[in-house]
Motif scaffolding. Structure first.
Motif, short mmCIF file in Angstrom:
data_model
loop_
_atom_site.label_atom_id
_atom_site.label_comp_id
_atom_site.label_asym_id
_atom_site.label_seq_id
_atom_site.Cartn_x
_atom_site.Cartn_y
_atom_site.Cartn_z
N ASP B 253 -5.29 -2.75 -6.99
CA ASP B 253 -3.83 -2.72 -7.13
C ASP B 253 -3.08 -3.44 -6.02
O ASP B 253 -1.94 -3.82 -6.18
CB ASP B 253 -3.35 -1.27 -7.21
CG ASP B 253 -1.88 -1.19 -7.55
OD1 ASP B 253 -1.52 -1.72 -8.61
OD2 ASP B 253 -1.10 -0.66 -6.74
N SER B 254 -3.73 -3.64 -4.86
CA SER B 254 -2.99 -4.28 -3.78
C SER B 254 -2.96 -5.80 -3.93
O SER B 254 -2.38 -6.49 -3.10
CB SER B 254 -3.57 -3.89 -2.43
OG SER B 254 -4.92 -4.29 -2.39
N ALA B 255 -3.59 -6.32 -4.97
CA ALA B 255 -3.53 -7.77 -5.20
C ALA B 255 -2.07 -8.18 -5.34
O ALA B 255 -1.23 -7.38 -5.74
CB ALA B 255 -4.30 -8.14 -6.46
N ARG B 256 -1.80 -9.42 -4.99
CA ARG B 256 -0.40 -9.83 -4.96
C ARG B 256 0.14 -10.14 -6.36
O ARG B 256 1.18 -9.66 -6.74
CB ARG B 256 -0.27 -11.05 -4.06
CG ARG B 256 1.15 -11.38 -3.74
CD ARG B 256 1.23 -12.57 -2.83
NE ARG B 256 0.87 -12.23 -1.46
CZ ARG B 256 0.45 -13.13 -0.58
NH1 ARG B 256 0.32 -14.39 -0.95
NH2 ARG B 256 0.16 -12.78 0.64
N SER B 257 -0.61 -10.94 -7.09
CA SER B 257 -0.09 -11.33 -8.40
C SER B 257 -0.83 -10.57 -9.49
O SER B 257 -1.87 -9.96 -9.25
CB SER B 257 -0.26 -12.83 -8.61
OG SER B 257 -1.62 -13.13 -8.87
N PHE B 258 -0.28 -10.63 -10.70
CA PHE B 258 -0.90 -9.90 -11.80
C PHE B 258 -2.23 -10.53 -12.18
O PHE B 258 -3.21 -9.83 -12.41
CB PHE B 258 0.04 -9.88 -13.01
CG PHE B 258 -0.34 -8.86 -14.03
CD1 PHE B 258 -0.11 -7.52 -13.79
CD2 PHE B 258 -0.96 -9.23 -15.20
CE1 PHE B 258 -0.48 -6.56 -14.71
CE2 PHE B 258 -1.33 -8.27 -16.14
CZ PHE B 258 -1.09 -6.94 -15.89
N SER B 261 -4.74 -9.53 -9.78
CA SER B 261 -5.12 -8.12 -9.89
C SER B 261 -6.13 -7.93 -11.02
O SER B 261 -7.03 -7.11 -10.92
CB SER B 261 -3.90 -7.22 -10.06
OG SER B 261 -3.49 -7.19 -11.40
#
Lengths: 255, 348
Positions: B253-258, B261
């Protein structure tokens, strides 16, 4: 935009004729008739629970009226499918969007989706996105997560999305709740500039001072339409007191 | 039903090439890998199938799960898994009663897709009772399954543990085939509909105003969920299968973009399933449970890592005051009383 735009251009953006809508047996919009001409900046005011949001949803075809008719760019609103002409920033949309891992650029790019649901984006798509980002001053923040921005910046992401869509009608429902005063002023200046370029704007706003300064027309509703005209006249009449009544509205609003 | 028959045709059609793939391509590769790494476990055909199945689950779980989690609909995956169990039981029951030999997985697919569409209707028209309805469908499906199984005499209860808790050894050639096929199908569907699915997930109202049919994309999403859940349940077990749509997504969930993620979710899921399957084989413990515990372990690690990351970022920010330009503090004008005396923002 295609030839269809030219054909429908002289038509009113929204026409509502004797529109009524009720949630169950509770009437929310009662016999409202209203026309929004292209290029208008309409401020929609009224007490809490007065049916502002519902009226806007009726205008956009998200709800169907119980009686009466709403036309959006000349088409019955619920049948309107030229989605790229309309951009809507719903109440609390920005708050909800804050939890998802989505970058500023991704969110703004969604504005192009109605134009291109599948397939590669063209240069003109990318140009529209870049211009929109620049217009609202977010070029430096494109790779940030929307949820990590301030309220004011987040609001501008949603405006940029509407700009990227190159929509003709921009509808905003209480967009500046939770935004600091400075960003809010900048935001309304931005809206006024956009309106000056020909975009029709409908703005639901609780701060009547802000609306009367920036909008070109005011519509005041509390179930019924109490006033529709220019801000100067609005200030002179007692439509406001009529609509807000004796404080009853505050008590009624308990959803 | 049309979908089902065309599915089966595709499957038959693909059978010969699939055998070639399983033995000569994938199998040969795994044998080479076994020699190179000195891991004889990779030479067993059933373990090769188990790893292939696990890899597929690692792809489709987060691929669909990312959308589901961010729409706050993860509960649906669990509901569909439990009704798929009823589907399995229906298949076994019908087979027993009419002396047929339908694959219970196929009846599970039909029941899960049917329930998926029903659940979508509930969500669409539902209000506060949606949660209750889901809980009722979940337990109801499971109850129906258990009743049908005990109502059938003969040995059908024998294989039921494998459906409940998942199993590596029972992953047949046909079920790996189905899983590979589903992985292809689901991946293609998500790639094609990525934009509308993302828009609907991010801002459903705006998507609707922009002319995107939110209802149809919601239906698509629940049907894809049903496909994932049913094809993964033989390894994971019906009780645990939903975890693969949720836990890796939460970890990533901490990924920046969808987009990132989703990719990070798949990566996390692959590490999870491969570790889980290996441990499960090594210690002779339940595959589904091992995979889920591994996934939760990775999630906890990522939480720790995130906290550490935040702390370093905070330190860096103090070191470089220029960074603060972006962190504008929201001042308290927002909570001033409004012109209409309303309290709209406090209410939600």
């Amino acid at each position: 935009m295609t030839g269809a735009t030219v054909e429908t251009a002289p038509k009113a953006v929204v026409t509502a004729d004797d529109v009524s809508f009720a949630f169950g047996d509770r009437p929310v919009v009662d016999d409202v008739s209203l026309t929004i001409e292209p290029g208008t900046f309409l401020g929609l005011v009224g007490p809490n629970g007065s049916g502002k949001t519902t009226l806007v949803e009726l205008m956009l075809g998200l709800r169907r009226p119980d009686s009466g008719q709403v036309r959006l760019f000349g088409t019955p609103a619920h049948e309107f499918d030229d989605g790229e002409r309309v951009a809507y920033v719903a109440q609390h949309a920005t708050k909800a969007a804050g939890r998802m891992p989505v970058t500023v650029r991704e969110a703004v790019t969604m504005g192009r989706y109605p134009h291109r649901l599948i397939g590669r984006f063209s240069d003109s798509d990318r140009q529209a996105i870049d211009e929109a980002l620049e217009r609202v001053g977010l070029t430096e923040l494109t790779e940030r997560r929307v949820g990590r921005l301030s309220g004011g910046q987040r609001q501008r992401v949603f405006i940029a999305r509407a700009l990227a869509a190159q929509a003709d009608l921009l509808v905003l429902d209480e967009p500046t709740v939770g935004v600091d005063a400075e960003s809010r002023d900048a935001f309304y200046d931005l809206l006024r500039d956009l309106n000056a370029t020909g975009i029709t704007i409908v703005l639901i706003e609780h701060d009547i001072g802000v609306v009367t300064t920036h909008a070109t027309e005011i519509a005041c509703i509390n179930r019924k339409l109490h006033f529709h005209g220019d801000p100067e006249t609005f200030a002179e009449t007692n439509a406001l007191a009529d609509a807000y009544g004796d404080g009853r509205a505050v008590l009624e609003h308990d959803h | 039903m049309f979908e089902m028959t065309s599915l089966l045709t595709v499957k038959l059609f693909a059978f010969a090439p699939f055998n070639w793939f399983l033995e000569d391509a994938y199998g040969a590769f795994m044998e080479a890998l076994a020699k190179a790494l000195g891991l004889p476990v990779l030479e067993y055909a059933f373990m090769q199938r188990a790893y292939l199945a696990a890899i597929c689950i690692g792809v489709i779980g987060p691929l669909v799960g990312t959308f589901l989690v961010h729409r706050e609909m993860s509960m649906i995956a669990d509901t569909l898994a439990h009704t798929a169990f009823a589907g399995v039981a229906v298949g076994l029951f019908v087979n027993n009663a009419l002396s047929l030999s339908l694959s219970p997985i196929h009846s599970a697919l039909v029941v899960a897709i049917g329930t998926a569409l029903l659940v979508e209707l509930l969500v669409q028209y539902g209000d506060v009772t949606t949660d209750t309805s889901l809980a009722m469908i979940l337990t109801g499906g499971f109850a129906l399954g258990s009743v049908l199984i005990t109502a059938t005499d003969g040995g059908i209860a024998v294989g039921i543990d494998a459906y409940l808790f998942g199993s590596l050894t029972t992953v047949s050639r046909a079920s790996v085939g189905l899983l590979v096929l589903m992985t292809g199908l689901v991946s293609v569907a998500v790639v094609i509909t990525y934009r509308p699915l993302l828009y609907v997930t991010f801002d459903a109202t705006a998507a609707r105003a922009a002319g995107i049919s939110v209802v149809w994309y919601n239906r698509l999403m629940v049907v894809l969920t049903a496909l994932v859940v049913v094809s993964a349940m033989q390894v994971m077990g019906v009780i645990l299968v939903a975890a693969m749509l949720v836990i890796p997504v939460a970890t990533a969930d901490s990924a920046r973009s969808f987009k990132r993620s989703i990719l990070a979710g798949i990566l996390v899921a692959e590490v999870t399933v491969i570790t889980g399957v290996t441990l499960s084989y090594q210690y002779g413990i339940a595959a589904g449970g091992t995979i889920v515990l591994t996934g939760i372990g990775l999630y906890v690690l990522s939480l720790g890592g995130r906290r550490l990351g935040l702390r370093t970022r905070a330190w860096r920010r103090i070191g470089r005051p220029g960074e603060r330009v972006f962190t504008r503090i929201i001042d308290n004008t927002a909570s001033e009383p409004k012109a209409d005396g309303g309290t709209e923002d406090e209410e939600r």
